[in-house]
Structure formats: structure tokens, C-alpha cells
Motif scaffolding. Structure first.
Motif, PDB file in Angstrom:
ATOM      1  N   GLU A  81      36.204  46.538  43.051  1.00  6.92           N
ATOM      2  CA  GLU A  81      35.787  46.146  44.394  1.00  6.92           C
ATOM      3  C   GLU A  81      34.284  45.880  44.430  1.00  6.92           C
ATOM      4  O   GLU A  81      33.811  45.032  45.180  1.00  6.92           O
ATOM      5  N   LEU A  82      33.544  46.601  43.578  1.00  5.28           N
ATOM      6  CA  LEU A  82      32.107  46.387  43.502  1.00  5.28           C
ATOM      7  C   LEU A  82      31.804  44.966  43.062  1.00  5.28           C
ATOM      8  O   LEU A  82      30.961  44.277  43.642  1.00  5.28           O
ATOM      9  N   ALA A  83      32.495  44.483  42.026  1.00  5.27           N
ATOM     10  CA  ALA A  83      32.280  43.117  41.543  1.00  5.27           C
ATOM     11  C   ALA A  83      32.692  42.095  42.599  1.00  5.27           C
ATOM     12  O   ALA A  83      32.054  41.049  42.738  1.00  5.27           O
ATOM     13  N   GLU A  84      33.756  42.389  43.343  1.00  2.00           N
ATOM     14  CA  GLU A  84      34.180  41.479  44.410  1.00  2.00           C
ATOM     15  C   GLU A  84      33.069  41.293  45.431  1.00  2.00           C
ATOM     16  O   GLU A  84      32.831  40.178  45.924  1.00  2.00           O
ATOM     17  N   PHE A  95      30.960  37.715  45.794  1.00  2.00           N
ATOM     18  CA  PHE A  95      31.716  37.164  46.917  1.00  2.00           C
ATOM     19  C   PHE A  95      31.410  35.672  47.074  1.00  2.00           C
ATOM     20  O   PHE A  95      30.267  35.229  47.042  1.00  2.00           O
ATOM     21  N   GLY A  96      32.484  34.882  47.220  1.00  2.00           N
ATOM     22  CA  GLY A  96      32.322  33.454  47.413  1.00  2.00           C
ATOM     23  C   GLY A  96      32.193  32.659  46.135  1.00  2.00           C
ATOM     24  O   GLY A  96      32.001  31.444  46.175  1.00  2.00           O
ATOM     25  N   THR A  97      32.291  33.321  44.965  1.00  2.00           N
ATOM     26  CA  THR A  97      32.229  32.628  43.676  1.00  2.00           C
ATOM     27  C   THR A  97      33.548  32.844  42.937  1.00  2.00           C
ATOM     28  O   THR A  97      34.319  33.740  43.284  1.00  2.00           O
ATOM     29  N   PRO A  98      33.835  32.041  41.889  1.00  2.00           N
ATOM     30  CA  PRO A  98      35.080  32.241  41.126  1.00  2.00           C
ATOM     31  C   PRO A  98      35.191  33.638  40.519  1.00  2.00           C
ATOM     32  O   PRO A  98      36.300  34.137  40.308  1.00  2.00           O
ATOM     33  N   ALA A 137      37.365  37.193  42.020  1.00  2.00           N
ATOM     34  CA  ALA A 137      38.707  37.711  41.739  1.00  2.00           C
ATOM     35  C   ALA A 137      38.947  37.846  40.237  1.00  2.00           C
ATOM     36  O   ALA A 137      40.084  37.881  39.786  1.00  2.00           O
ATOM     37  N   GLY A 138      37.874  37.933  39.459  1.00  2.00           N
ATOM     38  CA  GLY A 138      38.015  37.956  38.003  1.00  2.00           C
ATOM     39  C   GLY A 138      38.321  39.329  37.443  1.00  2.00           C
ATOM     40  O   GLY A 138      38.131  40.358  38.085  1.00  2.00           O
ATOM     41  N   GLY A 177      29.901  36.874  29.189  1.00  2.00           N
ATOM     42  CA  GLY A 177      31.042  37.537  29.805  1.00  2.00           C
ATOM     43  C   GLY A 177      32.366  37.058  29.256  1.00  2.00           C
ATOM     44  O   GLY A 177      32.471  36.000  28.641  1.00  2.00           O
ATOM     45  N   THR A 178      33.373  37.865  29.477  1.00  2.00           N
ATOM     46  CA  THR A 178      34.753  37.509  29.182  1.00  2.00           C
ATOM     47  C   THR A 178      35.561  37.718  30.446  1.00  2.00           C
ATOM     48  O   THR A 178      35.231  38.586  31.266  1.00  2.00           O
ATOM     49  N   PHE A 179      36.632  36.923  30.623  1.00  2.00           N
ATOM     50  CA  PHE A 179      37.413  37.046  31.850  1.00  2.00           C
ATOM     51  C   PHE A 179      38.871  36.689  31.571  1.00  2.00           C
ATOM     52  O   PHE A 179      39.194  35.992  30.610  1.00  2.00           O
ATOM     53  N   ASP A 180      39.751  37.182  32.443  1.00  2.00           N
ATOM     54  CA  ASP A 180      41.189  36.922  32.353  1.00  2.00           C
ATOM     55  C   ASP A 180      41.669  36.340  33.677  1.00  2.00           C
ATOM     56  O   ASP A 180      41.350  36.860  34.752  1.00  2.00           O
ATOM     57  N   GLU A 181      42.437  35.242  33.594  1.00  2.00           N
ATOM     58  CA  GLU A 181      43.076  34.636  34.760  1.00  2.00           C
ATOM     59  C   GLU A 181      42.102  34.467  35.920  1.00  2.00           C
ATOM     60  O   GLU A 181      42.294  34.980  37.014  1.00  2.00           O
ATOM     61  N   LEU A 182      41.033  33.719  35.640  1.00  2.00           N
ATOM     62  CA  LEU A 182      39.995  33.477  36.638  1.00  2.00           C
ATOM     63  C   LEU A 182      40.253  32.141  37.310  1.00  2.00           C
ATOM     64  O   LEU A 182      39.773  31.092  36.874  1.00  2.00           O
TER      65      LEU A 182
END
Length: 468
Positions: free
Chosen positions: A151-154, A158-161, A164-165, A194-199
């Protein structure tokens, strides 16, 4: 002689130190009180030793741990205030970590954060501070790690891809100057990975950014009033299932007060072939056709672009100059030069002209000229090949069909438009490699008159069309 055998100078020094010591003790008490007030709501706080250094005007609190009711835990190894407590020279936070107290997962960490000349020693969350009471002279943050699935990252993104990463981001350094609620003098972020899943549409993968620097951002406290003097992005790379590409440089000069500004884009590279292989199978055929047309079969889309403008004052009028170009390697190159003498509307400065082009509707155009040059670098013959293939005819038949249509449109919209369309057909046929259109405006006109009669615009202008 005094009872302790001290000289008069030593007595004065003793009492002076006693005064400094009392101030230091008071500052330590104030820091503890401010920290407790900061975390007074929504959880529990524990503090380690709160101490002061009398001769160095420094007070610090160690082992700060705050646990929220939502299950997050904030840890700060050391919080130090240097200088006058009411007007600190510097506030330093060391060993910052935000953890999930249930899983013990670290959601975010920073090695240290240094605030230079902050307006307060401790910024309260729950106080009704006026925005102008919050400012920082300089900012330095090192070694940031953020878990995106929180939730901190959200809230941070906020407002960027990235909102929800899922994944992890690291940042080597953040540096800032003159930070307030209304403006940012300078903010630079460097060493981002960074690395991300289903962004969202990017899918899963990784990214890196050498640096992002912005200067002169104002109006951030008023929606729609934001202005940015400069933004420079260096070496962005994305390797994901939805996008594989890189950008060497994005340079935005938004400050036209010096008479010039614009945007430059260098080294944009998109690996279309790689992305097509990762696309759903039923979409690959059409995507390959589009890729072949754009890249000549290489699957590597490379682009450079510049949209630059400048203005000069010449007596009672101004001259606006725009020099723009787009180069899609192995496809086409487009150049657009505009030289526009104008009489500005009352109250509009030339430096404001590029920020909001709406002023043009009320300006008087005093002649000027526009030159557009389109150079084929392989795109148009490939378009002819693709069009003929899709319609099941020969390329010669396809070109002749396009020529007939161009002449038909010319009968509807005039000889000027016909000349441009026929020139494009020459590029399709391979009979020409460049198309140049030179437009000269009348000695006095207005954009409003052109907008009111768009079909009549070509007849009001002087057109010269050449192919080479």
C-alpha cells in the motif's frame, strides 16, 4: 579566591557551559516531545536514548520504532538535529525502514536522509501547519529500496503504472534543492533499477534509469498552473513482455524566458521483433507486417526527434521560429521550419507564446513562411508493396490507383492539395526521394480567418511543391 580555586575567567566559562548545557538539555526534551507528538495517533511508539552534544549544537534520538494499527512498523536508527533547534542547519535520519510487522517484510528502506536548512526540526503529521511553513533548503537520500507490492508503494506511485505493480525498485541517490509546497528548485534521481510482475500493459520484466533531473518546477500547489523550466532524462531501458526498448535522452526546455526552448528525443529504440515474439500468436502476423514496413524487416525501430522553438523581438512585432525534425531510421525523415512574424495580443509576452498556443487566435500574422521536407528512407516503397499485396494487385496498379485518387482529391480541394498528394504518390512509386512544400503567408492575416474557412486556406496561401 573563590571556594574551588578557579580564576575569574574559568568561572565565567563554567557558567557559560552551564547555560549551554541547559539549552542542550531543553533541546533534547523538545526533540523527544516533538517525536512523541509526531506519532501520537494511530499506533505505539518506543524511543531509545535521546541525548545532546553541548559543544556541537546537536541533539539526537536513537532506536525510534513506531507500530501502526494497520500493521506497519517504522524504524529509524538515529534522528539528529544539528544547529539551532528552532532553525536547524540540518536534520539527518539514518537507517530508515518501513516493515510489515506481520510478515517482517521490509516495504521500504533508506540508508540515510539529510534535510538541509529545514523550516522545522520535526514536521508533524497531525498539526495544522500552513503550507508556507514547510520548506527544505536541500535534500539528500541514499540507497532506497521499495517493494512495489504494498500500500505504501501505491501511495508513492499514485497515478503511474507502478501504482499496481509487484516487484522491487532500487534508487542510488535522490538530491534536491529549494523544496516547498509550491515549487521545486532542483530534484535529481539517479541509479534507478527495478523488476516487476504483471504491470498493466507492460507485463513482467525489468527497467533501469541512469538519471532524471528536473529544475524550476513551480505552481505545484495549484492544479493547471504547473510550469517546468527543465527536465533531462538519461538512459532509460525497459525489458518486459509488453515493451522492449530504450531511450538515450529526453531533454525538455520549458523556460522560454531566454528566448528559446523545446523538446529533444535522442536514441529511442524499440525491439519490435522481440515484442512480437512475446505477443499472442493470433496477433503476430499483422504485427510483423507493420514492423516490416517501419523497419525494413530488421524489427528494430529507431527514432530521433527535436521540436525546438525560439522568438525574437523586432520593433513592434515578434518573430516566432520553430525548427522541428523527426527521423525514423530506415523509414523517413520529416523537417518542419516555421518563420512567423506576429503582432502579439495585448498582455501576451513572446516568452509565453509556446506555453499556450491559444493566443494565436487573437494574434495578427504578418506574413512569414513554412517549409516542410519529407525524405523517404525506405518507408514509401514498402507501403506500396504492402498495399498491393493486401489488395491482390501489382505494385504498378496500386501506385496508379493511388495517383487517380490523389487527382480526384485535387479536384475537390484545389491544385495546391493535388500537388502535395501527387508528390506523395511519387514517393510511393520511387520516382522521387524527397517532397518539399513551401508555404508563404499573406502580408496580414489571422488564424481565426483560416479556422472559419478551412477549405479555403490553400487558396489564401502561396504554395510551392517540389519533388526530388
Amino acid at each position: 579566591m573563590n571556594p574551588r580555586g578557579l580564576r575569574p575567567g574559568q568561572v565565567l566559562a563554567f557558567f557559560a557551559l552551564m547555560g549551554v548545557g541547559n539549552v542542550a538539555i531543553a533541546d533534547a526534551e523538545r526533540l523527544e516531545a516533538d517525536l512523541r507528538a509526531l506519532f501520537a495517533e494511530g499506533g505505539s511508539l518506543s524511543l531509545g536514548e535521546v541525548s545532546s552534544a553541548m559543544l556541537r549544537s546537536r541533539v539526537s534520538a536513537e532506536d525510534i520504532v513506531f507500530e501502526t494499527l494497520e500493521g506497519e512498523r517504522l524504524r529509524i536508527d538515529r534522528y539528529t538535529v544539528s544547529g539551532d533547534y528552532d532553525a536547524p542547519d540540518e536534520v539527518t535520519l539514518e537507517g530508515i525502514r518501513i516493515e510489515d510487522s506481520l510478515t517482517e517484510l521490509t516495504l521500504m528502506s533508506m540508508e540515510n536522509m539529510v534535510l538541509g536548512e529545514p523550516s522545522r526540526a520535526v514536521f508533524p503529521f497531525h498539526d495544522d501547519l500552513a503550507p508556507e511553513e514547510v520548506s527544505v533548503g536541500s535534500l539528500a537520500v541514499d540507497d532506497i529500496v521499495i517493494e512495489l507490492a504494498s500500500e505504501l508503494a501505491e501511495e508513492l506511485f499514485f497515478g503511474t503504472p507502478l501504482q499496481a505493480g509487484q516487484g522491487r525498485m532500487t534508487i542510488d541517490q535522490v538530491r534536491g534543492e529549494s523544496l516547498s509546497h509550491a515549487a521545486i528548485g532542483l530534484l535529481e534521481i539517479s541509479g534507478v533499477a527495478g523488476t516487476f510482475d504483471e504491470l498493466d500493459e507492460f507485463g513482467s520484466g525489468s527497467f533501469s534509469l541512469a538519471s532524471l533531473r528536473l529544475e524550476g518546477l513551480t505552481g505545484i500547489d495549484s492544479e493547471g498552473e504547473e510550469k517546468l523550466a527543465s527536465l533531462v532524462l538519461d538512459d532509460l531501458a525497459v525489458d518486459a513482455s509488453g515493451l522492449v526498448g530504450s531511450l538515450a535522452l529526453l531533454d525538455v526546455d520549458g523556460d522560454f524566458d531566454d528566448g528559446k526552448g523545446g523538446v529533444r528525443l535522442e536514441g529511442l529504440h524499440v525491439d519490435l521483433a522481440r515484442m512480437i515474439e512475446l505477443a499472442p500468436e493470433d496477433e503476430r502476423t499483422e504485427l510483423r507486417m507493420a514492423s516490416n514496413v517501419l523497419t525494413g524487416g530488421s524489427g528494430e525501430l529507431r527514432l530521433d526527434a527535436a521540436f525546438l522553438g525560439s522568438w525574437q523581438e523586432e520593433g513592434e512585432h515578434s518573430v516566432l521560429v520553430s525548427d522541428s525534425q523527426i527521423n525514423v531510421h530506415d523509414a523517413l525523415r520529416l523537417l518542419l521550419d516555421i518563420n512567423l512574424p506576429v503582432m502579439m495580443p495585448p498582455g501576451v509576452a513572446p516568452g509565453d507564446a509556446f506555453a499556450d498556443m491559444a493566443w494565436l487566435q487573437d494574434a495578427t500574422l504578418l506574413g512569414g513562411d513554412i517549409r516542410l521536407n519529407l525524405a523517404d528512407q525506405g518507408l514509401f516503397p514498402r507501403l506500396a508493396t504492402l498495399g498491393a499485396s493486401l489488395e491482390g494487385i501489382t505494385e504498378a496498379q496500386y501506385v496508379e490507383q493511388a495517383r487517380t485518387q490523389a487527382q480526384g482529391f485535387g479536384m475537390m480541394f484545389g491544385p495546391e492539395i493535388q500537388a502535395v498528394l501527387v508528390g506523395l504518390v511519387d514517393l510511393l512509386e520511387g520516382a522521387a526521394e524527397e517532397l518539399e512544400v513551401h508555404v508563404t503567408l499573406p502580408s496580414e492575416s489571422s488564424v481565426t480567418s483560416y479556422m472559419n474557412d478551412p477549405l479555403g486556406v490553400p487558396s489564401q496561401l502561396s504554395f510551392k511543391v517540389e519533388t526530388r
